[in-house]
Write a protein that holds these residues in place. Structure first.
Motif, PDB file in Angstrom:
ATOM      1  N   SER A 229      -6.170   7.259 -16.659  1.00 13.74           N
ATOM      2  CA  SER A 229      -6.658   5.895 -16.436  1.00 13.74           C
ATOM      3  C   SER A 229      -5.688   5.114 -15.551  1.00 13.74           C
ATOM      4  N   ALA A 230      -4.381   5.294 -15.818  1.00 19.10           N
ATOM      5  CA  ALA A 230      -3.376   4.619 -14.984  1.00 19.10           C
ATOM      6  C   ALA A 230      -3.458   5.116 -13.544  1.00 19.10           C
ATOM      7  N   TYR A 231      -3.651   6.413 -13.380  1.00 23.23           N
ATOM      8  CA  TYR A 231      -3.792   6.967 -12.044  1.00 23.23           C
ATOM      9  C   TYR A 231      -5.004   6.364 -11.327  1.00 23.23           C
ATOM     10  N   LEU A 232      -6.126   6.298 -12.013  1.00 20.14           N
ATOM     11  CA  LEU A 232      -7.329   5.716 -11.406  1.00 20.14           C
ATOM     12  C   LEU A 232      -7.106   4.253 -11.043  1.00 20.14           C
ATOM     13  N   ASP A 233      -6.389   3.523 -11.895  1.00 17.10           N
ATOM     14  CA  ASP A 233      -6.096   2.118 -11.634  1.00 17.10           C
ATOM     15  C   ASP A 233      -5.231   1.970 -10.382  1.00 17.10           C
ATOM     16  N   VAL A 234      -4.175   2.784 -10.298  1.00 20.74           N
ATOM     17  CA  VAL A 234      -3.300   2.736  -9.115  1.00 20.74           C
ATOM     18  C   VAL A 234      -4.085   3.139  -7.873  1.00 20.74           C
ATOM     19  N   SER A 235      -4.929   4.140  -8.015  1.00 19.87           N
ATOM     20  CA  SER A 235      -5.738   4.592  -6.887  1.00 19.87           C
ATOM     21  C   SER A 235      -6.672   3.480  -6.406  1.00 19.87           C
ATOM     22  N   ARG A 236      -7.313   2.795  -7.351  1.00 17.97           N
ATOM     23  CA  ARG A 236      -8.206   1.677  -6.989  1.00 17.97           C
ATOM     24  C   ARG A 236      -7.432   0.559  -6.296  1.00 17.97           C
ATOM     25  N   LYS A 237      -6.254   0.217  -6.843  1.00 19.47           N
ATOM     26  CA  LYS A 237      -5.431  -0.829  -6.222  1.00 19.47           C
ATOM     27  C   LYS A 237      -5.002  -0.429  -4.824  1.00 19.47           C
TER      28      LYS A 237
ATOM     29  N   VAL B 209      -4.518  13.988 -26.289  1.00 23.31           N
ATOM     30  CA  VAL B 209      -5.709  13.526 -25.577  1.00 23.31           C
ATOM     31  C   VAL B 209      -5.566  12.056 -25.206  1.00 23.31           C
ATOM     32  N   LYS B 210      -5.064  11.259 -26.140  1.00 22.05           N
ATOM     33  CA  LYS B 210      -4.885   9.822 -25.878  1.00 22.05           C
ATOM     34  C   LYS B 210      -3.909   9.602 -24.726  1.00 22.05           C
ATOM     35  N   VAL B 211      -2.787  10.329 -24.736  1.00 25.06           N
ATOM     36  CA  VAL B 211      -1.794  10.195 -23.661  1.00 25.06           C
ATOM     37  C   VAL B 211      -2.375  10.641 -22.328  1.00 25.06           C
ATOM     38  N   MET B 212      -3.064  11.776 -22.333  1.00 21.33           N
ATOM     39  CA  MET B 212      -3.632  12.275 -21.079  1.00 21.33           C
ATOM     40  C   MET B 212      -4.658  11.301 -20.503  1.00 21.33           C
ATOM     41  N   ARG B 213      -5.477  10.773 -21.365  1.00 22.03           N
ATOM     42  CA  ARG B 213      -6.490   9.827 -20.883  1.00 22.03           C
ATOM     43  C   ARG B 213      -5.838   8.551 -20.360  1.00 22.03           C
ATOM     44  N   SER B 214      -4.777   8.086 -21.014  1.00 21.58           N
ATOM     45  CA  SER B 214      -4.111   6.866 -20.528  1.00 21.58           C
ATOM     46  C   SER B 214      -3.420   7.121 -19.195  1.00 21.58           C
ATOM     47  N   VAL B 215      -2.830   8.326 -19.015  1.00 23.22           N
ATOM     48  CA  VAL B 215      -2.214   8.664 -17.725  1.00 23.22           C
ATOM     49  C   VAL B 215      -3.287   8.735 -16.643  1.00 23.22           C
TER      50      VAL B 215
ATOM     51  N   VAL C 210      -1.659  14.414 -12.880  1.00 20.44           N
ATOM     52  CA  VAL C 210      -3.073  14.132 -13.097  1.00 20.44           C
ATOM     53  C   VAL C 210      -3.964  15.304 -12.702  1.00 20.44           C
ATOM     54  N   LYS C 211      -3.421  16.178 -11.860  1.00 19.51           N
ATOM     55  CA  LYS C 211      -4.230  17.296 -11.380  1.00 19.51           C
ATOM     56  C   LYS C 211      -4.779  18.065 -12.577  1.00 19.51           C
TER      57      LYS C 211
ATOM     58  N   ALA D  76       0.840  -1.203   0.000  1.00 22.94           N
ATOM     59  CA  ALA D  76       0.000   0.000   0.000  1.00 22.94           C
ATOM     60  C   ALA D  76       0.873   1.250   0.000  1.00 22.94           C
ATOM     61  N   ASP D  77       1.980   1.226   0.736  1.00 20.16           N
ATOM     62  CA  ASP D  77       2.894   2.366   0.737  1.00 20.16           C
ATOM     63  C   ASP D  77       3.489   2.601  -0.647  1.00 20.16           C
ATOM     64  N   ARG D  78       3.811   1.493  -1.354  1.00 19.49           N
ATOM     65  CA  ARG D  78       4.351   1.632  -2.710  1.00 19.49           C
ATOM     66  C   ARG D  78       3.312   2.284  -3.632  1.00 19.49           C
ATOM     67  N   TYR D  79       2.060   1.823  -3.526  1.00 14.82           N
ATOM     68  CA  TYR D  79       1.010   2.411  -4.343  1.00 14.82           C
ATOM     69  C   TYR D  79       0.768   3.871  -3.963  1.00 14.82           C
ATOM     70  N   GLN D  80       0.826   4.163  -2.676  1.00 14.31           N
ATOM     71  CA  GLN D  80       0.643   5.545  -2.229  1.00 14.31           C
ATOM     72  C   GLN D  80       1.749   6.430  -2.802  1.00 14.31           C
ATOM     73  N   LYS D  81       2.986   5.946  -2.791  1.00 10.90           N
ATOM     74  CA  LYS D  81       4.108   6.708  -3.339  1.00 10.90           C
ATOM     75  C   LYS D  81       3.892   6.958  -4.828  1.00 10.90           C
ATOM     76  N   ARG D  82       3.461   5.910  -5.537  1.00  8.30           N
ATOM     77  CA  ARG D  82       3.222   6.039  -6.984  1.00  8.30           C
ATOM     78  C   ARG D  82       2.087   7.036  -7.241  1.00  8.30           C
ATOM     79  N   MET D  83       1.043   6.970  -6.406  1.00  3.29           N
ATOM     80  CA  MET D  83      -0.063   7.919  -6.556  1.00  3.29           C
ATOM     81  C   MET D  83       0.426   9.350  -6.323  1.00  3.29           C
ATOM     82  N   ASN D  84       1.284   9.527  -5.319  1.00 10.74           N
ATOM     83  CA  ASN D  84       1.820  10.859  -5.040  1.00 10.74           C
ATOM     84  C   ASN D  84       2.663  11.365  -6.205  1.00 10.74           C
ATOM     85  N   GLU D  85       3.376  10.449  -6.863  1.00 10.04           N
ATOM     86  CA  GLU D  85       4.164  10.841  -8.030  1.00 10.04           C
ATOM     87  C   GLU D  85       3.257  11.239  -9.197  1.00 10.04           C
ATOM     88  N   LEU D  86       2.153  10.514  -9.361  1.00 11.08           N
ATOM     89  CA  LEU D  86       1.251  10.788 -10.476  1.00 11.08           C
ATOM     90  C   LEU D  86       0.330  11.976 -10.219  1.00 11.08           C
ATOM     91  N   ALA D  87       0.101  12.286  -8.964  1.00  6.57           N
ATOM     92  CA  ALA D  87      -0.886  13.318  -8.625  1.00  6.57           C
ATOM     93  C   ALA D  87      -0.636  14.654  -9.322  1.00  6.57           C
TER      94      ALA D  87
END
Length: 199
Positions: free
Chosen positions: A110-118, A102-108, A59-60, A45-56
């Motif tokens: 989507s990846a953020y949402l996936d990491v957040s869900r995990k 647009v494609k890149v932004m949506r994939s980023v 994604v903002k 969970a800490d690893r995912y939290q770190k990754r989310m913080n990096e992506l935040a």
């Protein structure tokens, strides 16, 4: 010679103590395993939290940005300069570029949402494992206390037997067993009688 009744009680108490000791041992192993599982889940969970913080930061406002650039490129991009026709500029350069963005932004996103869900799933698993470990720990303390009480009961029984003698202890035990059996039979009879009266 030790009488059969007191040795039966000693044996029964001893068997119960062994069973409680086994349960304590098993619970200790379960607690250790639960703590290991909880620590593993916490680290993940800490690893995912770190990754989310990096992506935040990336994604903002990403979704709004994607919406803004998802509009008709004719409205988003400026017209072409004098060296190139506007239509050629938009069709060959601007539209493909915006579509890629647009494609890149949506994939980023989507990846953020996936990491957040995990992360949320792992956090929930970690909390459940922690709760299970706490419950096991509480149960362990209850069983340990019961074990201590049983050991003390065995010592007390041995004291009583030594003080009054084996024969007297046997007689008291037999008398008490008979009394318990009579009370049990009286309760059964009373229960049956109430059952018949209710009909």
């Amino acid at each position: 010679m030790e009488n059969a009744s007191s040795s039966e009680i000693n044996e029964a108490l001893h068997e119960h103590l062994i069973a409680v000791d086994d349960e304590i041992h098993n619970m200790q192993e379960s607690i250790v395993q639960s703590k290991k599982d909880a620590e593993k889940a916490r680290k993940q969970a800490d690893r995912y939290q770190k990754r989310m913080n990096e992506l935040a930061p990336m994604v903002k406002n990403m979704e709004q940005f994607a919406v803004d650039f998802s509009e008709d490129p004719d409205r988003v991009l400026p017209d072409a300069g004098t060296l190139e026709s506007g239509r050629a500029y938009r069709d060959k350069k601007a539209k493909p570029t915006v579509q890629k963005m647009v494609k890149v932004m949506r994939s980023v996103y989507s990846a953020y949402l996936d990491v957040s869900r995990k992360y949320d799933n792992l956090k929930r698993q970690y909390d459940q494992t922690e709760e299970r470990a706490d419950n096991l720990s509480e149960r362990f303390h209850v069983i340990y206390a019961e074990n201590q009480e049983l050991k003390e009961a065995v010592r007390d029984f041995e004291r009583i037997k030594a003080a009054i003698g084996s024969d007297e202890a046997k007689c008291i035990i037999q008398t008490e067993r008979q009394r318990e059996q009579v009370l049990k039979e009286q309760r059964r009879t009373e229960k049956r009688k109430r059952g018949w009266d209710a009909r």
